[in-house]
Scaffold this active site. Sequence first.
Site, PDB file in Angstrom:
ATOM      1  N   TYR A   1      -2.483  -1.121  10.432  1.00  0.00           N
ATOM      2  CA  TYR A   1      -2.407  -1.328   8.975  1.00  0.00           C
ATOM      3  C   TYR A   1      -1.068  -0.797   8.440  1.00  0.00           C
ATOM      4  O   TYR A   1      -0.382  -1.482   7.671  1.00  0.00           O
ATOM      5  CB  TYR A   1      -3.581  -0.597   8.312  1.00  0.00           C
ATOM      6  CG  TYR A   1      -3.681  -0.772   6.809  1.00  0.00           C
ATOM      7  CD1 TYR A   1      -4.153  -1.963   6.254  1.00  0.00           C
ATOM      8  CD2 TYR A   1      -3.331   0.266   5.936  1.00  0.00           C
ATOM      9  CE1 TYR A   1      -4.265  -2.126   4.876  1.00  0.00           C
ATOM     10  CE2 TYR A   1      -3.434   0.113   4.562  1.00  0.00           C
ATOM     11  CZ  TYR A   1      -3.912  -1.087   4.039  1.00  0.00           C
ATOM     12  OH  TYR A   1      -4.017  -1.244   2.670  1.00  0.00           O
TER      13      TYR A   1
ATOM     14  N   SER B   1       0.872  -1.180   0.000  1.00  0.00           N
ATOM     15  CA  SER B   1       0.000   0.000   0.000  1.00  0.00           C
ATOM     16  C   SER B   1       0.907   1.228   0.000  1.00  0.00           C
ATOM     17  O   SER B   1       2.078   1.138   0.411  1.00  0.00           O
ATOM     18  CB  SER B   1      -0.850   0.000   1.277  1.00  0.00           C
ATOM     19  OG  SER B   1      -1.388   1.282   1.508  1.00  0.00           O
TER      20      SER B   1
HETATM   21  P1  NAI Z   1     -11.141  -6.109  -0.626  1.00  0.00           P
HETATM   22  O1  NAI Z   1     -11.595  -6.034   0.781  1.00  0.00           O
HETATM   23  O2  NAI Z   1     -12.095  -5.769  -1.721  1.00  0.00           O
HETATM   24  O3  NAI Z   1     -10.567  -7.568  -0.942  1.00  0.00           O
HETATM   25  C1  NAI Z   1      -9.725  -8.222  -0.043  1.00  0.00           C
HETATM   26  C2  NAI Z   1      -9.972  -9.706  -0.202  1.00  0.00           C
HETATM   27  O4  NAI Z   1      -9.111 -10.394   0.710  1.00  0.00           O
HETATM   28  C3  NAI Z   1     -11.406 -10.096   0.142  1.00  0.00           C
HETATM   29  O5  NAI Z   1     -11.893 -10.981  -0.840  1.00  0.00           O
HETATM   30  C4  NAI Z   1     -11.264 -10.787   1.493  1.00  0.00           C
HETATM   31  O6  NAI Z   1     -12.229 -11.789   1.717  1.00  0.00           O
HETATM   32  C5  NAI Z   1      -9.875 -11.400   1.347  1.00  0.00           C
HETATM   33  N1  NAI Z   1      -9.309 -11.710   2.644  1.00  0.00           N
HETATM   34  C6  NAI Z   1      -9.193 -10.900   3.722  1.00  0.00           C
HETATM   35  N2  NAI Z   1      -8.670 -11.576   4.758  1.00  0.00           N
HETATM   36  C7  NAI Z   1      -8.445 -12.839   4.317  1.00  0.00           C
HETATM   37  C8  NAI Z   1      -7.938 -14.010   4.927  1.00  0.00           C
HETATM   38  N3  NAI Z   1      -7.568 -14.019   6.206  1.00  0.00           N
HETATM   39  N4  NAI Z   1      -7.847 -15.143   4.204  1.00  0.00           N
HETATM   40  C9  NAI Z   1      -8.249 -15.160   2.905  1.00  0.00           C
HETATM   41  N5  NAI Z   1      -8.741 -14.070   2.274  1.00  0.00           N
HETATM   42  C10 NAI Z   1      -8.851 -12.943   2.977  1.00  0.00           C
HETATM   43  O7  NAI Z   1      -9.834  -5.226  -0.709  1.00  0.00           O
HETATM   44  P2  NAI Z   1      -8.996  -4.635  -1.935  1.00  0.00           P
HETATM   45  O8  NAI Z   1      -9.194  -3.185  -1.954  1.00  0.00           O
HETATM   46  O9  NAI Z   1      -9.212  -5.422  -3.160  1.00  0.00           O
HETATM   47  O10 NAI Z   1      -7.544  -4.875  -1.344  1.00  0.00           O
HETATM   48  C11 NAI Z   1      -6.678  -5.891  -1.768  1.00  0.00           C
HETATM   49  C12 NAI Z   1      -5.296  -5.592  -1.221  1.00  0.00           C
HETATM   50  O11 NAI Z   1      -4.879  -4.310  -1.688  1.00  0.00           O
HETATM   51  C13 NAI Z   1      -5.201  -5.538   0.304  1.00  0.00           C
HETATM   52  O12 NAI Z   1      -3.996  -6.130   0.729  1.00  0.00           O
HETATM   53  C14 NAI Z   1      -5.203  -4.047   0.607  1.00  0.00           C
HETATM   54  O13 NAI Z   1      -4.542  -3.740   1.809  1.00  0.00           O
HETATM   55  C15 NAI Z   1      -4.448  -3.520  -0.600  1.00  0.00           C
HETATM   56  N6  NAI Z   1      -4.709  -2.119  -0.863  1.00  0.00           N
HETATM   57  C16 NAI Z   1      -5.926  -1.675  -1.302  1.00  0.00           C
HETATM   58  C17 NAI Z   1      -6.132  -0.338  -1.554  1.00  0.00           C
HETATM   59  C18 NAI Z   1      -7.421   0.203  -2.052  1.00  0.00           C
HETATM   60  O14 NAI Z   1      -7.547   1.432  -2.169  1.00  0.00           O
HETATM   61  N7  NAI Z   1      -8.410  -0.594  -2.378  1.00  0.00           N
HETATM   62  C19 NAI Z   1      -5.064   0.641  -1.345  1.00  0.00           C
HETATM   63  C20 NAI Z   1      -3.830   0.077  -0.883  1.00  0.00           C
HETATM   64  C21 NAI Z   1      -3.675  -1.251  -0.655  1.00  0.00           C
END
Ligand code: NAI
Length: 256
Positions: A157, A144
């Site tokens: 985080y 991130s």
């Molecule tokens: P999201 O919440 O839409 O998707 C995250 C996915 O990870 C979900 O499907 C969730 O069920 C899964 N997940 C969470 N904990 C889990 C576990 N213990 N075991 C298996 N699956 C698990 O989030 P998004 O936005 O797609 O984020 C994806 C990555 O990108 C994350 O690591 C987040 O920190 C990072 N990120 C996202 C940003 C954003 O603006 N959306 C910005 C910076 C980083």
Amino acid sequence: MDRFENKIALITGSSQGIGAACALRLAKDGCDIILNGHKFDERGEKLIAEIQDMGRKATFLQADLSKAKEATKLITDAVAVFGHLDILVNNAGVEKKASFWEVTEEDYDLIMNTNLKGVFFSIQSFVNYCRKSKVAGTIINMSSVHEEIAFPHFAAYCASKGGLKMLTRNLASELAQFNVRINNVAPGAVSTPINQDLLNNKEQLEKVLQNIPLKRMGKVEDVAAVVAFLASDDASYVTGSTYFVDGGLTYHYEEQ
Ligand code: NAI
């Protein structure tokens, strides 16, 4: 020829958001795909169908990445599915807003275990497989912009993503001898369910956009394109780096 002919990729947390986009992009570029999440549901089913329509193989493996044992086993299971594994995208992540003085141990553990500990042990398991099977694997961690810049009220985080920054720097040196590359992708503000509160708050969203030189939220496809580059041989001399996909947010300077 496809960019990823005969390559297999595992993308963690790929039922939705950035992870799902990475799965679709890697499949479009020729990869067979292993999806992962807490549970298999209609989102996983739909993604598998989409990937199969592209002529690629796809399956879903359930695992809770906040548990080191499950993170380790996920890699073994993934190798067993299609016989080998080339690309690991550690995308699963969680965030929780709380002032520092109110963060509970439970929330701290959830965030650190998912964003850092699970990633640590999935990489360890993947590296042991690469060493044994002489696979030139590549690892991409979804970090991130907050591996670099502050985010008040998200201390755990930021600590987890800061940890990922140094994990990647360190492992690049340690794993090069096995021909394993490792890099981070650091998204800025991307329109996904994790940002639903922000997307619902027009005033707050406007403030965020003011700090982004390109004046828009990122799209999941913007992030997936960089992941595909780093996973490919086009990036064969890239390891230990972080690629920011943030519209210029991280190093933005407001001229006075
Ligand atoms: P999201 O919440 O839409 O998707 C995250 C996915 O990870 C979900 O499907 C969730 O069920 C899964 N997940 C969470 N904990 C889990 C576990 N213990 N075991 C298996 N699956 C698990 O989030 P998004 O936005 O797609 O984020 C994806 C990555 O990108 C994350 O690591 C987040 O920190 C990072 N990120 C996202 C940003 C954003 O603006 N959306 C910005 C910076 C980083």
